[in-house]
Write an enzyme that holds these catalytic residues in place. Structure first.
Site, short mmCIF file in Angstrom:
data_model
loop_
_atom_site.label_atom_id
_atom_site.label_comp_id
_atom_site.label_asym_id
_atom_site.label_seq_id
_atom_site.Cartn_x
_atom_site.Cartn_y
_atom_site.Cartn_z
CG HIS A 35 -7.68 59.91 -0.31
ND1 HIS A 35 -8.32 61.11 -0.52
CD2 HIS A 35 -6.49 60.00 -0.96
CE1 HIS A 35 -7.55 61.89 -1.26
NE2 HIS A 35 -6.44 61.24 -1.55
CE1 TYR A 94 -17.61 65.74 0.94
CE2 TYR A 94 -15.70 64.70 1.95
CZ TYR A 94 -16.68 64.71 0.98
OH TYR A 94 -16.72 63.72 0.03
N PRO A 117 -23.88 65.40 -4.94
CG PRO A 117 -22.62 67.19 -5.72
CD PRO A 117 -24.02 66.70 -5.59
CE LYS A 151 -21.26 56.73 -0.45
NZ LYS A 151 -20.12 55.82 -0.45
CE1 TYR A 208 -16.89 60.77 1.75
CE2 TYR A 208 -14.99 59.34 1.51
CZ TYR A 208 -15.62 60.53 1.25
OH TYR A 208 -15.01 61.48 0.47
#
Length: 389
Positions: A72, A200, A292, A296, A384
């Site tokens: 991704h 998200y 979550p 991480k 990220y």
């Protein structure tokens, strides 16, 4: 029995450490209180930083990941009914994440360890750690009614928050904790993902996340009260609630189906300091837990393994204690940065029970600023994809 390193816990962090040490010529025995099927039944996240992928390659277990993992280059954040893409690769010089389930990581490591003929003791009951404040640590356990003892040079505690490793030093640990007033209701289904990248969602009804394990298996979450019970959530109720929180395009594309796993996970942040006690080292969930949001948990355990494996290789190969002495400080420096990032993502995307109109406006302003500022997007993307070790 004797070994150089006793590893407590056969989850991904313990198995990865064991495999790396094997590649370095360092002998290790792994003790696990559950059986292999139970270990593989744990449903966990699967968004892997490039650093973790590199460690799996180094351990010789990356082949299936590269064949089946989904690379991704970005993800989306949705709020106020619209989606906004975060270009990970474009803002980090080509870095990305790989979607590959933690269960599959564990399976690959278990199979590699078995193929190498390395010792893993499953169903080890009443594990206890001894003399790790000196030069001759020992581990004892009971199996099939017989007590066993393992002498070693070092003990690596990779057995999670409730494991014996952290409990053995509870009186010497300084704990930092934040418990969040909500949980994630997660559903796993054999349905194609609603999007080829993660979404998200910040919504007035609560947070949602659209994720996946493969091109035909999806993982979805909705924020829910901690007082909820899974039995209250039928599949139909879950899908209806998820659709309410998605933007119209995603809601129309959502493919629903029977859940194959459903659970509610509480959210918390936790750090134990220090992470070294003589010849005992804590790693992974034994030392820290992150919510979550931002994926991480497994990646942070992998960074512990990175520092610890290098320290042990330096000790045995160069007769130097420098890495061992620096382990706790090096690991915690990265731990706290990941804790900050996970806390920030959680605070920005969830609805808190005590949130008032002012707080909600601030949250929207934060999201507006994020998607309109290249500097903010770059900061998000750097964290990220994973900060350097």
């Amino acid at each position: 029995m004797r070994t150089q390193v006793a590893i407590i816990g056969a989850g991904p962090s313990g198995l990865l450490l064991g495999q790396l040490l094997h590649r370095y010529g360092i002998d290790a025995v792994i003790l696990e209180r559950k059986d292999p099927d139970y270990v593989l039944s744990r449903i966990r996240a699967g968004v892997l930083e490039q650093g973790l992928v590199g460690l799996l390659d180094e351990a010789g277990v990356g082949a299936r990941l590269h064949q089946e993992g989904l690379v991704h280059d970005g993800f989306e954040i949705a709020f106020s009914g619209k989606r906004h893409r975060i270009d990970l690769a474009g803002t980090t010089g080509g870095k990305h994440v790989t979607v590959y389930g933690q269960t599959e990581v564990t399976r690959d490591l278990m199979e590699a360890r078995k193929a190498a003929g390395l010792t893993t003791v499953y169903d080890a009951a009443d594990v206890s750690l001894h003399d790790f404040d000196g030069d001759t640590p020992k581990v004892r356990w009971v199996k099939d009614g017989v007590t066993h003892e393992l002498a070693c040079d070092f003990i690596a505690g990779c057995d999670g928050f409730h494991g014996v490793s952290r409990q053995s030093v509870a009186g010497a640990v300084q704990s930092f904790e934040r418990v969040y007033p909500f949980g994630w209701l997660g559903v796993l289904s054999d349905t194609p993902p609603v999007s080829h990248e993660l979404i998200y969602v910040n919504h007035e009804r609560g947070f949602a996340l659209c994720s996946m394990r493969s091109t035909q298996r999806s993982r979805y979450y909705v924020q829910c009260p901690l007082s909820d019970d899974v039995a209250q959530w039928s599949d139909d109720r879950f899908w209806d609630e998820l659709k309410h929180r998605l933007d119209p395009e995603a809601a129309d594309k959502l493919v629903t189906g029977a859940s194959i796993e459903k659970s509610i996970a509480p959210l918390r942040s936790f750090v134990a300091e220090p992470m070294r006690f003589g010849r005992l080292f804590l790693a992974g969930d034994a030392a820290h837990i992150v919510p979550p949001t931002g994926a991480k948990g497994l990646n942070l355990a992998a960074s512990d393994v990175y520092y610890l494996s290098r320290a042990l290789r330096e000790f045995y190969g160069e007769h130097s204690k420098a890495g061992i002495d620096a382990y706790s400080a090096d690991a915690l420096r990265r731990v706290w940065k990941a804790e900050r990032f996970s806390w920030w993502m959680t605070s920005m995307l969830h609805r808190f029970p005590d949130s008032d109109a002012f707080s909600q406006r601030i949250q929207t302003a934060e999201l507006d600023y994020l998607i309109s500022s290249q500097a903010a997007i770059t900061s998000l993307a750097e964290n990220y994809v994973g900060l350097p070790y």
